[in-house]
Design a protein around this motif. Structure first.
Motif, PDB file in Angstrom:
ATOM      1  N   ALA A  29       0.836  -1.208   0.000  1.00  0.00           N
ATOM      2  CA  ALA A  29       0.000   0.000   0.000  1.00  0.00           C
ATOM      3  C   ALA A  29       0.867   1.254   0.000  1.00  0.00           C
ATOM      4  N   LEU A  30       1.964   1.219   0.778  1.00  0.00           N
ATOM      5  CA  LEU A  30       2.865   2.377   0.854  1.00  0.00           C
ATOM      6  C   LEU A  30       3.480   2.680  -0.512  1.00  0.00           C
ATOM      7  N   PHE A  31       4.028   1.654  -1.178  1.00  0.00           N
ATOM      8  CA  PHE A  31       4.679   1.867  -2.479  1.00  0.00           C
ATOM      9  C   PHE A  31       3.657   2.216  -3.562  1.00  0.00           C
ATOM     10  N   LEU A  32       2.448   1.682  -3.447  1.00  0.00           N
ATOM     11  CA  LEU A  32       1.407   2.032  -4.412  1.00  0.00           C
ATOM     12  C   LEU A  32       1.045   3.507  -4.293  1.00  0.00           C
ATOM     13  N   VAL A  33       0.915   3.992  -3.059  1.00  0.00           N
ATOM     14  CA  VAL A  33       0.612   5.413  -2.847  1.00  0.00           C
ATOM     15  C   VAL A  33       1.751   6.287  -3.368  1.00  0.00           C
ATOM     16  N   MET A  34       2.997   5.882  -3.101  1.00  0.00           N
ATOM     17  CA  MET A  34       4.151   6.654  -3.577  1.00  0.00           C
ATOM     18  C   MET A  34       4.183   6.704  -5.105  1.00  0.00           C
ATOM     19  N   TYR A  35       3.877   5.583  -5.737  1.00  0.00           N
ATOM     20  CA  TYR A  35       3.921   5.533  -7.204  1.00  0.00           C
ATOM     21  C   TYR A  35       2.805   6.388  -7.810  1.00  0.00           C
ATOM     22  N   VAL A  36       1.603   6.264  -7.271  1.00  0.00           N
ATOM     23  CA  VAL A  36       0.479   7.060  -7.774  1.00  0.00           C
ATOM     24  C   VAL A  36       0.754   8.545  -7.574  1.00  0.00           C
ATOM     25  N   THR A  37       1.339   8.910  -6.415  1.00  0.00           N
ATOM     26  CA  THR A  37       1.685  10.309  -6.151  1.00  0.00           C
ATOM     27  C   THR A  37       2.715  10.815  -7.154  1.00  0.00           C
ATOM     28  N   THR A  38       3.702   9.973  -7.458  1.00  0.00           N
ATOM     29  CA  THR A  38       4.735  10.337  -8.435  1.00  0.00           C
ATOM     30  C   THR A  38       4.126  10.595  -9.808  1.00  0.00           C
ATOM     31  N   VAL A  39       3.277   9.684 -10.246  1.00  0.00           N
ATOM     32  CA  VAL A  39       2.670   9.809 -11.577  1.00  0.00           C
ATOM     33  C   VAL A  39       1.768  11.035 -11.653  1.00  0.00           C
ATOM     34  N   LEU A  40       0.852  11.172 -10.694  1.00  0.00           N
ATOM     35  CA  LEU A  40      -0.102  12.283 -10.734  1.00  0.00           C
ATOM     36  C   LEU A  40       0.592  13.631 -10.554  1.00  0.00           C
ATOM     37  N   GLY A  41       1.583  13.686  -9.651  1.00  0.00           N
ATOM     38  CA  GLY A  41       2.295  14.947  -9.416  1.00  0.00           C
ATOM     39  C   GLY A  41       3.049  15.421 -10.642  1.00  0.00           C
ATOM     40  N   ASN A  42       3.771  14.512 -11.282  1.00  0.00           N
ATOM     41  CA  ASN A  42       4.530  14.898 -12.472  1.00  0.00           C
ATOM     42  C   ASN A  42       3.621  15.172 -13.669  1.00  0.00           C
ATOM     43  N   LEU A  43       2.518  14.438 -13.773  1.00  0.00           N
ATOM     44  CA  LEU A  43       1.545  14.732 -14.836  1.00  0.00           C
ATOM     45  C   LEU A  43       0.940  16.119 -14.650  1.00  0.00           C
ATOM     46  N   LEU A  44       0.687  16.496 -13.399  1.00  0.00           N
ATOM     47  CA  LEU A  44       0.131  17.820 -13.104  1.00  0.00           C
ATOM     48  C   LEU A  44       1.101  18.912 -13.533  1.00  0.00           C
ATOM     49  N   ILE A  45       2.387  18.732 -13.233  1.00  0.00           N
ATOM     50  CA  ILE A  45       3.400  19.718 -13.632  1.00  0.00           C
ATOM     51  C   ILE A  45       3.447  19.852 -15.147  1.00  0.00           C
TER      52      ILE A  45
END
Length: 484
Positions: A29-45
């Motif tokens: 769950a921890l790594f899934l949250v980190m990965y989703v945060t990485t993808v969504l954050g960089n897509l937002l930028i």
């Protein structure tokens, strides 16, 4: 992939992270949250930089590329890690392992180069604020980004090919194929010097002619249009395409042992596929440009915007890089037995497959699938675009319109006919009566002759190129006379 008394390694087992069994779901769950945060954050930028015109600056150009690199970098490892944490057998196929290694190196190196570019941008902005816009011009920024992508591609490919070679080494009393022998062109010994001079002249003509087109487009602001953006990339592709095969051919024509190392053969094959495929995609982009120019002249500048043109060029480079890499990695996994004689003047993929002593079904399947994407689809798109152009002209027939259309499209159609005609005749319409000599001559047509003729076709039949050449010579003559 197998040798005598050896087991074929078709996959590797990944031990993963040192996590206790009862903590596996928590860490998942921890790594899934980190990965989703990485993808969504960089897509937002990336999304914000694209939409907000105030962010269209060098700093944010590098940042958008860095965000894309971060997104891809995490996607190389995290999805596989998450999958293996829930799998009973956390394995990865041999080809998948090499592919993962390639993209891991690629995006790690790309991030490194982009951080350097961002540091240089901040240095110029703080230390030379009055000259910032002059120094950090669009050309320099795009060149830094392109250089970063190019260098990382080469570096990652080199390590991947060397690793593939290690995995494919023979042991025991089997021989190791460390090099191939290129038979070259079917030329009589007493004619070798004559053909050497001929091919040297053709190569120099190709390089100088295409360099002239690139320089003219760079120097003349009137040629800074979508059509000439594609043409400059096509000229660069022609220079590189001919440089992949002709220098080695010339060297082997004067050598007693016309050999090429195993790694050199795969490298030559990679770049041959890359620039051949790149030329195919660029010809499609040029055909679309001509279609819009003739069928929608009033909306041309709106449709063929700088963003679309740069996107088409970038997409062409990315797709060809991936396709040629895939073919090269699949070739690197094959074993080659005692026969190392290539009846050709370069490391042609189809010729190499005939020398392999392991299963080539996957290679042939990918050639069939990707061959359609690279050859058939572009050819059909070009044919469709020119069918629409002819239809549009015939609706409102006029002598002036006909002359303009044919002067605009004639050069491009000539290149398309030369390039696709020989490739389709050689690879997609093979004949049982085709001899090695005939196939070699047809290969010479699209690897040597077509890149050489492109500068003549686009300069002799193109008034814009002639005008640019005249303006530059006039400008230089005036500057020279003023210095006297």
């Amino acid at each position: 992939m197998t040798g005598r008394n050896q087991t074929a390694v078709t996959e590797f087992l990944l031990q993963g992270l040192p996590i206790e069994s009862e903590q596996k779901n928590l860490f998942y769950a921890l790594f899934l949250v980190m990965y989703v945060t990485t993808v969504l954050g960089n897509l937002l930028i990336m999304f914000l930089i694209r939409l907000d015109s105030q962010l269209h600056t060098p700093m944010y150009l590098f940042l958008s590329n860095l965000s894309f690199s971060d997104l891809c970098f995490s996607s190389v490892t995290m999805p596989k890690l998450l999958h293996n944490m829930q799998s009973q057998v956390p394995s990865i196929p041999y080809a998948g392992c090499l592919t993962q290694m390639y993209f891991f190196l690629f995006f790690a190196d790309l991030e490194d180069f982009l951080l350097v570019a961002m540091a240089y941008d901040r240095y110029v902005a703080i230390c030379f604020p009055l000259h910032y816009t002059t120094i950090m011009g669009p050309k320099l920024c795009l060149s830094l980004v392109a250089l970063s992508w190019g260098l990382t591609t080469l570096h990652a490919m080199l390590h991947t090919l060397l690793m593939a070679r290690l995995c494919n080494m023979k042991m025991g009393n089997q021989s190791i194929i460390s090099e191939f022998l290129l038979l070259g062109l079917p030329i009589e010994p007493d004619q070798r010097d004559l053909f050497y001079v001929l091919f040297l002249a053709m190569y120099l003509t190709t390089v100088l002619g295409n360099l002239l087109i690139i320089v003219l487009i760079h120097l003349d602001s009137q040629l800074h249009t979508p059509m000439y953006l594609f043409l400059s990339n096509l000229s660069l592709s022609d220079i590189c395409f001919s440089s992949v095969t002709i220098p080695k051919l010339l060297h082997n024509m004067q050598s007693q042992v016309p050999s090429i190392p195993y790694a050199g053969c795969l490298t030559q094959m990679y770049f041959f596929l890359l620039f051949a495929d790149l030329e195919s995609f660029l010809l499609v982009a040029m055909a679309y440009d001509r279609y819009v120019a003739i069928c929608f002249p009033l909306h041309y500048t709106t449709i063929m915007s700088p963003k679309l043109c740069l996107s088409l060029v970038a997409l062409s480079w990315v797709l060809t890089t991936l396709i040629s890499l895939l073919h090269t990695l699949l070739m690197a996994r094959l074993s080659f037995c005692a026969d190392n004689v290539i009846p050709h003047f370069f490391c042609d993929m189809s010729t190499l497959l005939k020398l392999a002593c392991s299963d080539i079904q996957i290679n042939e399947m990918m050639i069939f699938i990707l061959g359609g994407l690279v050859i058939i689809v572009p050819f059909l798109l070009i044919f469709a675009s020119y069918a629409r152009i002819v239809s549009s002209i015939l609706k409102v027939p006029s002598a002036r319109g006909m002359r303009k259309a044919f002067s605009t499209c004639g050069s491009h159609l000539s290149v398309v006919s030369l390039f696709y005609g020989t490739i389709i005749g050689l690879y997609l319409c093979p004949s049982a009566s085709n001899s090695t000599v005939k196939e070699t001559i047809m290969a010479v047509m699209y690897t040597v002759v077509t890149p050489m003729l492109n500068p003549f076709i686009y300069s002799l039949r193109n008034q814009d190129i002639k005008g640019a050449l005249q303006r530059i010579f006039t400008k230089w003559a005036i500057q020279f006379s003023l210095r006297q």
